[in-house]
Structure formats: C-alpha cells, structure tokens
Scaffold this motif. Sequence first.
Motif, mmCIF file in Angstrom:
data_model
loop_
_atom_site.group_PDB
_atom_site.id
_atom_site.type_symbol
_atom_site.label_atom_id
_atom_site.label_comp_id
_atom_site.label_asym_id
_atom_site.label_seq_id
_atom_site.Cartn_x
_atom_site.Cartn_y
_atom_site.Cartn_z
ATOM 1 N N HIS A 191 -15.427 60.879 107.323
ATOM 2 C CA HIS A 191 -15.600 62.335 107.474
ATOM 3 C C HIS A 191 -15.980 63.039 106.175
ATOM 4 O O HIS A 191 -15.690 64.221 106.001
ATOM 5 N N LYS A 192 -16.654 62.332 105.274
ATOM 6 C CA LYS A 192 -17.110 62.959 104.025
ATOM 7 C C LYS A 192 -18.502 63.562 104.180
ATOM 8 O O LYS A 192 -18.864 64.484 103.439
ATOM 9 N N ILE A 193 -19.300 63.030 105.104
ATOM 10 C CA ILE A 193 -20.618 63.589 105.397
ATOM 11 C C ILE A 193 -20.740 63.672 106.918
ATOM 12 O O ILE A 193 -20.084 62.920 107.644
ATOM 13 N N PRO A 194 -21.587 64.610 107.427
ATOM 14 C CA PRO A 194 -21.669 64.791 108.880
ATOM 15 C C PRO A 194 -22.369 63.665 109.621
ATOM 16 O O PRO A 194 -22.151 63.480 110.818
ATOM 17 N N GLY A 195 -23.212 62.900 108.943
ATOM 18 C CA GLY A 195 -23.925 61.833 109.629
ATOM 19 C C GLY A 195 -24.791 61.030 108.685
ATOM 20 O O GLY A 195 -24.810 61.270 107.474
ATOM 21 N N VAL A 196 -25.506 60.066 109.250
ATOM 22 C CA VAL A 196 -26.382 59.177 108.477
ATOM 23 C C VAL A 196 -27.821 59.633 108.669
ATOM 24 O O VAL A 196 -28.314 59.686 109.799
ATOM 25 N N ASN A 197 -28.493 59.967 107.582
ATOM 26 C CA ASN A 197 -29.863 60.475 107.663
ATOM 27 C C ASN A 197 -30.844 59.306 107.690
ATOM 28 O O ASN A 197 -31.513 59.003 106.700
ATOM 29 N N THR A 198 -30.942 58.663 108.852
ATOM 30 C CA THR A 198 -31.806 57.485 108.975
ATOM 31 C C THR A 198 -33.287 57.856 108.861
ATOM 32 O O THR A 198 -34.086 57.044 108.399
ATOM 33 N N ALA A 199 -33.643 59.066 109.282
ATOM 34 C CA ALA A 199 -35.054 59.481 109.198
ATOM 35 C C ALA A 199 -35.518 59.541 107.745
ATOM 36 O O ALA A 199 -36.583 59.022 107.387
ATOM 37 N N GLU A 200 -34.705 60.166 106.887
ATOM 38 C CA GLU A 200 -35.060 60.281 105.474
ATOM 39 C C GLU A 200 -35.055 58.909 104.798
ATOM 40 O O GLU A 200 -35.947 58.579 104.016
ATOM 41 N N LEU A 201 -34.054 58.086 105.126
ATOM 42 C CA LEU A 201 -33.962 56.749 104.539
ATOM 43 C C LEU A 201 -35.124 55.883 105.000
ATOM 44 O O LEU A 201 -35.711 55.138 104.206
ATOM 45 N N CYS A 202 -35.487 55.992 106.283
ATOM 46 C CA CYS A 202 -36.600 55.210 106.821
ATOM 47 C C CYS A 202 -37.912 55.578 106.124
ATOM 48 O O CYS A 202 -38.710 54.701 105.786
ATOM 49 N N GLN A 203 -38.104 56.854 105.870
ATOM 50 C CA GLN A 203 -39.322 57.305 105.192
ATOM 51 C C GLN A 203 -39.417 56.714 103.789
ATOM 52 O O GLN A 203 -40.489 56.279 103.353
ATOM 53 N N ARG A 204 -38.291 56.688 103.075
ATOM 54 C CA ARG A 204 -38.282 56.123 101.726
ATOM 55 C C ARG A 204 -38.528 54.619 101.752
ATOM 56 O O ARG A 204 -39.216 54.080 100.872
ATOM 57 N N ILE A 205 -37.979 53.928 102.749
ATOM 58 C CA ILE A 205 -38.204 52.480 102.864
ATOM 59 C C ILE A 205 -39.682 52.210 103.144
ATOM 60 O O ILE A 205 -40.289 51.309 102.554
ATOM 61 N N GLN A 206 -40.261 52.997 104.051
ATOM 62 C CA GLN A 206 -41.678 52.830 104.371
ATOM 63 C C GLN A 206 -42.562 53.125 103.165
ATOM 64 O O GLN A 206 -43.560 52.446 102.924
ATOM 65 N N THR A 207 -42.176 54.144 102.362
ATOM 66 C CA THR A 207 -42.936 54.493 101.159
ATOM 67 C C THR A 207 -42.932 53.344 100.154
ATOM 68 O O THR A 207 -43.891 53.155 99.402
ATOM 69 N N SER A 208 -41.851 52.554 100.173
ATOM 70 C CA SER A 208 -41.760 51.413 99.250
ATOM 71 C C SER A 208 -42.607 50.226 99.718
ATOM 72 O O SER A 208 -42.669 49.206 99.035
ATOM 73 N N GLY A 209 -43.230 50.369 100.900
ATOM 74 C CA GLY A 209 -44.106 49.310 101.385
ATOM 75 C C GLY A 209 -43.523 48.420 102.458
ATOM 76 O O GLY A 209 -44.143 47.445 102.877
ATOM 77 N N ILE A 210 -42.328 48.747 102.933
ATOM 78 C CA ILE A 210 -41.668 47.946 103.971
ATOM 79 C C ILE A 210 -41.988 48.533 105.340
ATOM 80 O O ILE A 210 -41.843 49.733 105.564
ATOM 81 N N GLU A 211 -42.429 47.702 106.278
ATOM 82 C CA GLU A 211 -42.754 48.162 107.623
ATOM 83 C C GLU A 211 -41.522 48.068 108.525
ATOM 84 O O GLU A 211 -41.153 46.995 108.994
ATOM 85 N N ILE A 212 -40.893 49.212 108.739
ATOM 86 C CA ILE A 212 -39.755 49.294 109.658
ATOM 87 C C ILE A 212 -39.810 50.667 110.315
ATOM 88 O O ILE A 212 -40.184 51.648 109.676
ATOM 89 N N ASN A 213 -39.491 50.736 111.607
ATOM 90 C CA ASN A 213 -39.575 52.026 112.284
ATOM 91 C C ASN A 213 -38.196 52.665 112.404
ATOM 92 O O ASN A 213 -37.160 51.993 112.276
ATOM 93 N N ILE A 214 -38.190 53.966 112.670
ATOM 94 C CA ILE A 214 -36.959 54.733 112.718
ATOM 95 C C ILE A 214 -36.030 54.249 113.825
ATOM 96 O O ILE A 214 -34.808 54.261 113.675
ATOM 97 N N GLY A 215 -36.617 53.773 114.938
ATOM 98 C CA GLY A 215 -35.800 53.275 116.044
ATOM 99 C C GLY A 215 -34.977 52.062 115.651
ATOM 100 O O GLY A 215 -33.780 51.970 115.976
ATOM 101 N N ASP A 216 -35.614 51.115 114.943
ATOM 102 C CA ASP A 216 -34.904 49.912 114.512
ATOM 103 C C ASP A 216 -33.813 50.252 113.492
ATOM 104 O O ASP A 216 -32.705 49.710 113.550
ATOM 105 N N LEU A 217 -34.131 51.165 112.564
ATOM 106 C CA LEU A 217 -33.147 51.526 111.541
ATOM 107 C C LEU A 217 -31.959 52.261 112.168
ATOM 108 O O LEU A 217 -30.809 52.020 111.799
ATOM 109 N N ALA A 218 -32.232 53.136 113.131
ATOM 110 C CA ALA A 218 -31.150 53.853 113.820
ATOM 111 C C ALA A 218 -30.262 52.875 114.587
ATOM 112 O O ALA A 218 -29.032 53.026 114.612
#
Length: 207
Positions: free
Chosen positions: A46-73
């Motif tokens: 209960h320290k944060i309201p949730g996991v920002n998978t959309a923002e994290l997924c975007q950063r992973i994709q920017t690094s050159g890794i092919e993963i979609n938001i559905g799989d990360l969620a």
Amino acid sequence: MAAGSARALSQALGALDAGGAANKINLIPQDFFAELCEQIIHHLNHKIPGVNTAELCQRIQTSGIEINIGDLAKIANILSFLFSTAARNNLSTEELVTTLGSAVSTLPKHALQVIRHVWNEQGKSITAAEDARNVATVGQFVDMKWKLGVAMSSDTCRSLKYPYVTVTLTVADPSGQITDKSFEMTIPQFKNFFRQFKEMASVLETV
C-alpha cells in the motif's frame, strides 16, 4: 511448507507457466524486471496505488526489447499473486525460490535472482493476509489532467469552432494496473462536472 501453502503457491506457479509467461520474462532485462517486482511489492504494501505497466512497457520497448503491454500486464498480475500468496503463507526466501526453481523450469536465472533479492529485502513488509483479503474491489484514483480544445470541423459540418474539454483520469484497477481513461465534455457538461466537485468538497469540509 504446509499443504495449503503449497497448493496456493502451485496455483500461482501454474499461472506463471501457463501461456508461456515464464518465457516472456526471459525477454525483460534484469533491471526492468527488478523494477517491476519492486513496484508490485510497494503496491501490495500500500505504498503506491498500482503498477504502471504502460510506462514501464514503453521504456522496455525504447531499449529495443519487443514486448507488448498485454504480456507485461499478465506477468505483473501473476507476480502479484505469487508475492501475495507467499506473504499470506509466511514463506521464507529459500522456500519461495526453491519452489519456483523446481516448479517452473523455464524461468530464467536472472528472474530467480531478482525474486530472491526483492523478497529477501522487502518481502516481510507486505501487509498481512487479512489486510490483503480486505482490499477494495473498486479502482483507485491516481491523477487527473484536462485540456481545453476547439472542434474546427467534422464530416457533417465544415466549421464548428465549439470549445470542449478533454479529461484524462489515471486510475489503478483492483489488480494494481494503472491505466488512463479519457473522455470529452462540452462546456456545459464540464461546468456541471465542476459544480458537483464543489458540492463534494463542501460536504467533505463538514466531515
């Protein structure tokens, strides 16, 4: 480990292995996977309201890794269930890692190392089982943004030029996933929306 604990953990591990989720973890670099695990721990505590998978997924994709938001969620949901199950049953770091390693053969070594480190450092801070069961089943408000725009044209009218307000609500759903919900309002609708907020604020001042 008690029979009930083993059964509950087996469910989490079954979900992890189902649909190739463990193989998808292999795509995620160790630092990003560690960040995902830490966000999940903070959410469960209960320290944060949730996991920002959309923002994290975007950063992973920017690094050159092919993963979609559905799989990360999906991975985030499974890890959340895994950690909450381990916390509810007071599993030690060794019990968790040993069970993981023997049950999911496709789980990459770097993922096991991250889980070991995160659970060893922060696992005991997760709220007790009773608190976890009583978590609300509705979403949690995180943030709101708005902007004013002017509609210039449409398919049926060449020149509209009427103002509208776009509102974006950031919410964390019951599973801890953070998402954005956007909608448009006319100026009268926005004024009514604002009036209702003022009414809510005045009521809260009397509480």
